[in-house]
Write an enzyme that holds these catalytic residues in place. Structure first.
Site, mmCIF file in Angstrom:
data_model
loop_
_atom_site.group_PDB
_atom_site.id
_atom_site.type_symbol
_atom_site.label_atom_id
_atom_site.label_comp_id
_atom_site.label_asym_id
_atom_site.label_seq_id
_atom_site.Cartn_x
_atom_site.Cartn_y
_atom_site.Cartn_z
ATOM 1 N N ALA A 11 -14.563 12.433 10.377
ATOM 2 C CA ALA A 11 -13.096 12.425 10.855
ATOM 3 C C ALA A 11 -12.156 12.004 9.817
ATOM 4 O O ALA A 11 -10.959 11.801 10.504
ATOM 5 C CB ALA A 11 -13.082 11.611 12.317
ATOM 6 N N ASP A 62 -22.679 7.659 5.211
ATOM 7 C CA ASP A 62 -23.233 8.712 4.574
ATOM 8 C C ASP A 62 -24.217 9.273 5.545
ATOM 9 O O ASP A 62 -25.176 8.557 5.648
ATOM 10 C CB ASP A 62 -23.682 8.368 3.223
ATOM 11 C CG ASP A 62 -24.490 9.394 2.659
ATOM 12 O OD1 ASP A 62 -24.484 10.729 3.300
ATOM 13 O OD2 ASP A 62 -24.804 9.404 1.317
ATOM 14 N N ASN A 89 -20.028 15.565 13.979
ATOM 15 C CA ASN A 89 -18.728 16.604 13.364
ATOM 16 C C ASN A 89 -18.954 16.769 11.731
ATOM 17 O O ASN A 89 -18.774 17.970 11.094
ATOM 18 C CB ASN A 89 -17.395 16.300 13.513
ATOM 19 C CG ASN A 89 -16.417 17.129 12.873
ATOM 20 O OD1 ASN A 89 -16.129 18.305 13.035
ATOM 21 N ND2 ASN A 89 -15.816 16.271 11.699
ATOM 22 N N SER A 141 -21.449 26.106 14.629
ATOM 23 C CA SER A 141 -20.552 27.195 14.091
ATOM 24 C C SER A 141 -20.797 28.694 14.654
ATOM 25 O O SER A 141 -22.101 28.986 14.822
ATOM 26 C CB SER A 141 -20.600 27.223 12.613
ATOM 27 O OG SER A 141 -19.971 28.225 12.019
ATOM 28 N N TYR A 156 -25.922 27.712 5.483
ATOM 29 C CA TYR A 156 -25.074 26.941 6.251
ATOM 30 C C TYR A 156 -25.455 27.685 7.482
ATOM 31 O O TYR A 156 -25.674 26.774 8.745
ATOM 32 C CB TYR A 156 -23.611 27.577 5.921
ATOM 33 C CG TYR A 156 -22.655 27.149 6.861
ATOM 34 C CD1 TYR A 156 -22.239 25.568 6.945
ATOM 35 C CD2 TYR A 156 -21.836 27.763 7.704
ATOM 36 C CE1 TYR A 156 -21.175 25.223 7.800
ATOM 37 C CE2 TYR A 156 -20.855 27.337 8.519
ATOM 38 C CZ TYR A 156 -20.676 25.957 8.469
ATOM 39 O OH TYR A 156 -19.583 25.587 9.304
HETATM 40 N N1 LIG Z 1 -13.352 24.835 9.598
HETATM 41 C C1 LIG Z 1 -13.884 25.937 10.097
HETATM 42 O O1 LIG Z 1 -13.654 27.052 10.244
HETATM 43 C C2 LIG Z 1 -15.013 25.467 10.679
HETATM 44 C C3 LIG Z 1 -15.938 26.595 11.570
HETATM 45 C C4 LIG Z 1 -17.012 26.095 12.340
HETATM 46 C C5 LIG Z 1 -17.746 24.959 12.118
HETATM 47 N N2 LIG Z 1 -17.017 24.031 11.519
HETATM 48 C C6 LIG Z 1 -17.792 22.760 11.203
HETATM 49 O O2 LIG Z 1 -16.767 21.761 11.875
HETATM 50 C C7 LIG Z 1 -17.074 20.537 10.953
HETATM 51 C C8 LIG Z 1 -15.869 19.988 10.475
HETATM 52 O O3 LIG Z 1 -15.435 20.643 9.437
HETATM 53 P P1 LIG Z 1 -13.785 20.755 8.914
HETATM 54 O O4 LIG Z 1 -13.427 22.215 9.043
HETATM 55 O O5 LIG Z 1 -13.088 19.738 9.842
HETATM 56 O O6 LIG Z 1 -14.032 20.159 7.441
HETATM 57 P P2 LIG Z 1 -13.326 19.400 6.517
HETATM 58 O O7 LIG Z 1 -14.033 19.196 5.362
HETATM 59 O O8 LIG Z 1 -12.151 18.847 6.748
HETATM 60 O O9 LIG Z 1 -14.361 17.833 7.302
HETATM 61 C C9 LIG Z 1 -15.445 17.680 6.908
HETATM 62 C C10 LIG Z 1 -15.818 15.952 6.865
HETATM 63 O O10 LIG Z 1 -17.288 15.696 6.771
HETATM 64 C C11 LIG Z 1 -17.074 14.559 5.639
HETATM 65 N N3 LIG Z 1 -18.700 14.490 5.255
HETATM 66 C C12 LIG Z 1 -19.079 15.486 4.073
HETATM 67 N N4 LIG Z 1 -20.217 14.941 4.016
HETATM 68 C C13 LIG Z 1 -20.364 13.638 4.565
HETATM 69 C C14 LIG Z 1 -21.496 12.991 4.613
HETATM 70 N N5 LIG Z 1 -22.648 12.947 3.946
HETATM 71 N N6 LIG Z 1 -21.505 11.765 5.375
HETATM 72 C C15 LIG Z 1 -20.371 11.630 6.481
HETATM 73 N N7 LIG Z 1 -19.079 12.395 6.284
HETATM 74 C C16 LIG Z 1 -19.482 13.524 5.483
HETATM 75 C C17 LIG Z 1 -16.144 14.901 4.855
HETATM 76 O O11 LIG Z 1 -15.833 13.725 3.813
HETATM 77 C C18 LIG Z 1 -14.974 15.436 5.661
HETATM 78 O O12 LIG Z 1 -13.901 14.332 6.082
HETATM 79 C C19 LIG Z 1 -18.034 20.834 10.138
HETATM 80 O O13 LIG Z 1 -19.587 20.394 10.555
HETATM 81 C C20 LIG Z 1 -18.072 22.353 9.829
HETATM 82 O O14 LIG Z 1 -19.361 22.796 9.593
HETATM 83 C C21 LIG Z 1 -15.657 24.423 10.734
#
Ligand SMILES: NC(=O)c1ccc[n+]([C@@H]2O[C@H](COP(=O)([O-])OP(=O)(O)OC[C@H]3O[C@@H](n4cnc5c(N)ncnc54)[C@H](O)[C@@H]3O)[C@@H](O)[C@H]2O)c1
Length: 249
Positions: A11, A62, A89, A141, A156
């Site tokens: 988040a 992490d 998330n 997703s 993915y």
């Molecule tokens: N953006 C889209 O279109 C989309 C679509 C479908 C699903 N999602 C899913 O939504 C979720 C959020 O994605 P988003 O688009 O907001 O991306 P984002 O990159 O803005 O956020 C992802 C967050 O996860 C954190 N993160 C990464 N590795 C980590 C770890 N090892 N431990 C803890 N935190 C970690 C990152 O620092 C980042 O803050 C993800 O699971 C993504 O697969 C996104």
């Protein structure tokens, strides 16, 4: 959600879905733990929420490390006394084609997107079982349902399909303790993950969406907050699409 304590992983990203979820839960009255690998980002989001008068704290985690997750869960239990809501998330996506995926990249996606969901869930369950209440929402997703096709590719898609199966099996196991486990499957949402897409690819994908636009993180957050609420107490093992109609099933 007054008196509820919620952990939202991943988040700490300025434009992310996790931040939008944390804001929504905080607005509804929950104390929110903004947990992210990016500690600075987590603290910034928590400060923003606190300035608005909400209860929030930033924590580094992490999700690939069980030790790190246990440390987080212990700290939250110590500071807040309980954990009611877990939103899994945190996640990453890569657009690598099968022939170019290295074992390291494959393992990294599974370690974050899939094993992280398992470890975080396993770590919070004892406390939820003890209190006889819990809400777990896992972010999958559209890629996991239709086999990629938006941004992330086969690895993915495999992790996100795994999240759907895991959620349903977990939902069966823990239902008797008053704990629900559900998934939300977003389509193309405007966040750091998708702004990296080539403009032509983005345009091509957007044309296929019946609502003719990408989604806002807040639109995913609204569905997640519903599933995390008391009102959703009779919904478990469900997956809800938030994709503008891109996939209807
Ligand atoms: N953006 C889209 O279109 C989309 C679509 C479908 C699903 N999602 C899913 O939504 C979720 C959020 O994605 P988003 O688009 O907001 O991306 P984002 O990159 O803005 O956020 C992802 C967050 O996860 C954190 N993160 C990464 N590795 C980590 C770890 N090892 N431990 C803890 N935190 C970690 C990152 O620092 C980042 O803050 C993800 O699971 C993504 O697969 C996104």
């Amino acid at each position: 959600m007054k008196n509820r304590v919620a952990i939202v992983t991943g988040a700490g990203s300025e434009r992310g879905i996790g931040k939008a979820i944390a804001c929504k839960l905080a607005k509804k009255g929950a104390a929110v733990i903004i947990a992210d690998l990016n500690e600075k980002g987590a603290n910034i989001v928590a400060e923003e929420l606190k300035e608005k008068g909400y209860k929030a704290v930033g924590k580094e985690v992490d999700v690939t490390s069980r030790k790190s997750i246990d440390h987080l869960v212990e700290a939250v239990r110590h500071d807040f006394g309980k954990i009611d809501i877990l939103i899994n998330n945190a996640g990453i996506a890569r657009p690598t084609k099968i022939l170019e995926i290295s074992e390291e990249e494959w393992d990294l996606l599974f370690a974050i997107n899939m094993r992280g969901v398992f470890h975080c869930t396993q770590a919070v369950l004892p406390s939820m079982i003890e209190q006889g209440f819990g809400r777990i929402v896992n972010i999958s997703s559209i890629a996991g349902k239709q086999g990629g096709g938006v941004f992330g590719t086969s690895h993915y898609a495999a992790t996100k399909a795994g999240v759907l199966g895991f959620s349903k099996a977990a939902a069966r196991e823990v239902a008797e303790y008053g704990i629900t486990v559900n998934s939300v499957a977003p389509g193309l949402i405007d966040t750091d993950i998708t702004v990296g897409m080539a403009p032509e690819l983005r345009e091509e994908k957007t044309k296929l969406i019946p609502l003719k636009r990408s989604g806002f993180p807040q639109e995913v957050a609204a569905t997640v907050a519903f599933l995390a609420s008391n009102e959703a107490g009779y919904i478990t093992g469900e997956e809800i699409d938030v994709n503008g109609g891109l996939l209807m099933d």
